[in-house]
Design a protein around this motif. Structure first.
Motif, PDB file in Angstrom:
ATOM      1  N   TYR A  26      47.243  42.289  46.078  1.00 52.83           N
ATOM      2  CA  TYR A  26      46.169  43.301  45.988  1.00 52.83           C
ATOM      3  C   TYR A  26      46.248  43.858  44.573  1.00 52.83           C
ATOM      4  CZ  TYR A  26      43.185  46.944  48.219  1.00 52.83           C
ATOM      5  OH  TYR A  26      42.165  47.788  48.569  1.00 52.83           O
TER       6      TYR A  26
ATOM      7  N   CYS B  53      40.159  43.355  51.571  1.00 48.44           N
ATOM      8  CA  CYS B  53      39.112  43.008  50.598  1.00 48.44           C
ATOM      9  C   CYS B  53      39.529  41.881  49.670  1.00 48.44           C
ATOM     10  CB  CYS B  53      38.726  44.239  49.788  1.00 48.44           C
ATOM     11  SG  CYS B  53      40.115  45.064  48.990  1.00 48.44           S
ATOM     12  N   CYS B  54      40.809  41.866  49.248  1.00 50.73           N
ATOM     13  CA  CYS B  54      41.201  40.903  48.211  1.00 50.73           C
ATOM     14  C   CYS B  54      41.261  39.463  48.723  1.00 50.73           C
ATOM     15  CB  CYS B  54      42.515  41.326  47.562  1.00 50.73           C
ATOM     16  SG  CYS B  54      42.383  42.871  46.639  1.00 50.73           S
TER      17      CYS B  54
ATOM     18  N   CYS C 219      40.209  42.208  43.472  1.00 56.19           N
ATOM     19  CA  CYS C 219      38.754  42.374  43.600  1.00 56.19           C
ATOM     20  C   CYS C 219      38.132  42.867  42.295  1.00 56.19           C
ATOM     21  CB  CYS C 219      38.415  43.383  44.682  1.00 56.19           C
ATOM     22  SG  CYS C 219      38.744  42.797  46.339  1.00 56.19           S
TER      23      CYS C 219
ATOM     24  N   GLU D 116      43.480  45.432  40.554  1.00 53.71           N
ATOM     25  CA  GLU D 116      43.156  44.868  41.866  1.00 53.71           C
ATOM     26  C   GLU D 116      42.473  43.507  41.714  1.00 53.71           C
ATOM     27  OE1 GLU D 116      41.093  47.524  44.548  1.00 53.71           O
ATOM     28  OE2 GLU D 116      40.521  45.855  45.859  1.00 53.71           O
TER      29      GLU D 116
HETATM   30 ZN   LIG Z   1      40.496  44.158  46.941  1.00 52.90          ZN
END
Ligand SMILES: [Zn+2]
Length: 808
Positions: free
Chosen positions: A391, A411-412, A345, A343
């Protein structure tokens, strides 16, 4: 402020940023990391690789990310909770507030490089709305506030009726706040305005009242508040925020879920498990506590965990988190390529952790990981156009992977928005008498070393060329150590610990010259060449890191990479991608191990990129199962991070050196010759007739097609034949990643064939079976059909998927 002696405005800003981050507030203890980062505000990039990307992040990524926050209702959630509008909670997840905070953080960083009064005014309005959404006692979580306006209706089922109660599972109340605190500190540093900081302080004071050993003893289900509280502590000097950060680490586990690292106390952990973003955010918080409180327990734990990741759970791209089911770590050496999760993140989180470990220990190996992740796994997360995002960042594709403009769970993109502007902050670091040069990127910086102000600049063409020129201009002639990182890749080390190794040694020396003379008697400690001298203005250091094309092999325990090589040059990992090779077929390629490599910078390709050329041959499966070698062809490799900027198609990082490890082109079977249709058409449909057999129903090394998140209904796939075909047997291999994942073998299935215009069920010679981890086959009375359809009844609670569907 004591830095006014510097006349240049730019420098004053720098000094202010530094003061705030490593604050000398009278209340805070002076203990912190022994090495200080040099904030990005002190470093002005002048390069052709990162500077344009940071600019695009400002002009493209941040505006579109705010645009999505508006159009998806993320901002409206604050407006409704604040009484400016009416309605129900507008978005899918209770953590959607966090995206707004993260983009505010990114915008605040960006403002310091690209001042923009309009953006600053937009932030002012947004922060005003956030303030209105905050409840009187400091509570801030738009989902609950909005639900309470509707008598509790619309409260997300991840949250409990009582505040905080389900935070250790999924409510994400504390997760949102962690990002709020980080954004608040960034905004305060960028603008000097206390608006968001005051909201954060009011929130943190409530959290401090509600949580504690004699109060709420809930740990955060998704870590990040630990890091946020430490930043709040540094900014305000209030010790209570530091203690609260420590509480959230100490209260975690034992006997919780490995998914969120609560299986044992963090201080006792030695292995990286579970969700990789949660994990890296927690390790970063542990490093902060280890540094500030001089805590050996946390220090030992993260040291062991780091070894576990780097020695057995990291991809050659620096990506971490191998599996999608838990969005996280798999067992050691389980590193599938096509289904690699990696991912975006998690890459950013791992950069946070490695930066902190470097600041603790001053060892170059941490920056080696940081640099690898930066140029490969992280950078792959965003397109050249800066408006499309990955992602997961897989290492292999059949064409099913493509960057998206946005995600329901965003989120990413929001992490990219806040990380990219801060990249110049990773180049240098200082102590009172040492100046570390960690990354090689053209820049001009002003850095305080002890009581001396040093202007330092770099000229480099990284990552394409290994020559670096550093000018050192101290305000006064003085002795200090310039510590130049010697990257592992320049020292024959592909990765610390040997998970990946260069196949051959490269013995070209690394040249370091000072004022034109070869530097003799350099000492090298912890991966740094230390130049200790009395520096004077105009001193010049030249370094030449050899950058030959290197061949990398994986530890033989990584099953997927057996009989394969990866190609690396400097810190950059390469891949083969469809547009550069005649047929567009990549996965069936075998490279010639003796072909040799040439390399060339192509300005017109992918914004300018160094490509590598070699040769290989395609392979093909015959109907009898044998593998045929086709003609030799030229092969062009591009930097992995730049793939999928020219459309979806095949891509491969680990290149087979033997036909046995290749994926030959499929044989021309009936299924292969058919046109496929399905009740849900996605790119993944290509998997069902690609002739790759999994080892089990949960084998992530082979691609599969699925109907997730649909469940409790009938779905179908159809093969349309070019001309009517005699058929008498089908075989199907089900995908099943339950109970953790969302798919299980189906409740039942059925085969129909097209007889003229009528779909008729086949007459099976035996009953239908539904089996996990092996083929289900059905022989039936032979028919001549113009199409065949498999109908699949999904379980009440789970979806289903198929690896392969064979027709004979
Ligand atoms: Zn993420």
């Amino acid at each position: 402020m004591n830095f006014m002696r510097i006349s240049n405005n730019h420098l004053v800003v720098i000094a202010a940023g530094f003061l705030l981050i490593y604050g000398c507030s009278k209340n805070s203890s002076s203990a912190d990391y022994p090495i200080h980062p040099v904030p990005f505000t002190a470093v002005k990039l002048t390069d052709n690789f990162w500077a344009p990307r940071i600019k695009k992040n400002a002009t493209v990524t941040i505006p579109i990310a705010f645009g999505y926050c508006e159009s998806t209702g993320r901002v409206k959630n604050f407006e409704i909770a604040g009484g400016l509008d009416t309605g129900k909670f507008q978005t899918i997840y209770p953590f959607d507030d966090s995206d707004v905070y993260k983009i505010i953080e990114g915008a605040s960083f960006s403002l310091q490089t690209y001042p923009d009064p309009k953006l600053e005014a937009y932030l002012d309005t947004l922060i005003w709305k956030i303030g209105l959404a905050q409840e009187d006692d400091g509570y801030l979580y738009t989902n609950r506030t909005i639900a309470e306006m509707h008598g509790g209706l619309g409260l997300h089922n991840w949250a409990s009726i009582n505040r905080w109660e389900l935070d250790s599972i999924l409510s994400h109340e504390l997760y949102n706040l962690g990002h709020l605190y980080e954004a608040a500190v960034a905004h305060y540093q960028a603008t000097g305005k206390r608006t968001l900081l005051d909201i954060a302080i009011k929130s943190a004071d409530l959290v401090n009242r509600d949580f504690g050993w004699d109060r709420e003893k809930v740990y955060p289900g998704h870590q990040v508040i630990e890091m946020g509280l430490v930043k709040l502590y540094r900014t305000t000097g209030e010790r209570k925020y530091l203690d609260l950060a420590r509480f959230f680490l100490d209260v975690r586990g034992p006997k919780g879920q490995p998914y969120n690292q609560a299986q044992i106390k963090p201080v006792d952990q030695t292995e990286a498990v579970g969700h990789a973003v949660r994990a890296t955010y927690m390790y970063s918080g542990m490093a902060d506590i280890a540094a500030i409180e001089n805590d050996d327990g946390y220090l030992n734990a993260i040291t062991k965990i780091w070894e576990d990741i780097v020695y057995s759970k990291m991809y050659i791209t620096g990506g971490i988190g191998a599996t999608g089911g838990n969005e996280g770590f798999a067992d050691p050496f389980v590193l599938p390529n096509m289904s690699a999760y990696c991912e975006t993140c998690a890459s950013i989180g791992d950069i946070f952790t490695n930066e902190r470990l470097f600041l603790l220990h001053g060892q170059a190996k941490y920056i080696d990981i940081l640099e690898k992740t930066l140029y490969n796994a992280m950078l792959s997360g965003v397109s050249l156009s800066a408006d499309r995002f990955f992602y997961p960042n897989p290492l292999e594709s059949e064409g099913q992977h493509e960057r998206s403009a946005w995600f329901g769970c965003a989120c990413c993109p929001s992490n990219i928005a806040r990380f990219v502007p801060a990249i110049p902050g990773y180049i240098y670091a200082v102590t009172g008498k040492e100046l570390y040069v960690n990354l090689f990127i053209s820049n001009d910086a002003n850095i305080e070393v002890g009581s001396n102000m040093i202007n330092i600049s770099q000229k480099a063409d990284f990552p394409w060329d290994g020559k670096v020129e550093i000018s050192v201009n101290p305000e006064k002639n003085e002795k200090f150590d310039l510590k130049i990182r010697i990257p592992g890749w320049a020292m024959n080390e592909a990765l610390p610990g040997g998970l990946y190794k260069f196949k051959d040694q490269n013995n070209e020396p690394i040249k370091i010259l000072i004022n034109g003379k070869v530097l003799e008697n350099t000492t090298s400690v912890d991966g740094y060449a230390i130049i200790s001298r009395n520096w004077k203005s105009g001193d010049r250091v030249e370094i030449d890191f050899p950058m030959p094309v290197r061949t990398v092999v994986a530890d033989e325990r990584v099953k997927e990479d057996i009989d394969k090589i990866a190609i690396q040059r400097g810190p950059v990992i390469y891949c083969a991608e469809w547009p550069d090779n005649n047929s567009g077929n990549i996965l069936n390629l075998v490279v010639k191990s003796d072909a040799g490599f040439t390399t060339e910078y192509v300005p017109s390709l992918l914004g300018g990129a160094q490509v590598i050329r070699t040769s290989g041959f395609q392979t093909k499966k015959a109907l009898n199962g044998e593998i045929e070698k086709l003609n030799e062809e030229a092969l062009t490799l591009i930097p992995y991070a730049l793939w999928n900027n020219r459309g979806a198609g095949q891509m491969m990082v680990w290149l087979p050196v033997s036909p046995l490890s290749a994926r030959p082109l499929p044989a021309p079977t009936i299924a292969r010759r058919s046109k496929i249709r399905a009740s849900k058409m996605t790119n993944a449909i290509k998997a069902v007739n690609d002739q790759f057999e999994p080892e089990s129903s949960n084998d992530h090394s082979v691609s599969y097609y699925h109907w997730w998140p649909d469940k409790d209904k009938w779905e179908w796939i159809e093969y349309d034949f070019v001309k009517p075909e005699p058929i008498s047997k089908v075989m199907v291999y089900w995908f099943d990643d339950g109970p953790e994942g969302g798919c299980k073998i189906p409740d039942e299935w059925e085969i129909l064939y097209l007889n003229g215009n009528i779909w008729e069920p086949v007459k099976g010679k035996s009953p239908y079976k539904v089996t996990k981890d092996s083929w289900d086959s059905l022989s039936f009375i032979p028919v001549k059909a113009s199409a065949i359809k498999i109908k699949v009844k999904l379980n009440k609670d789970y979806s289903s998927g198929i690896y392969e569907w064979v027709v004979e």
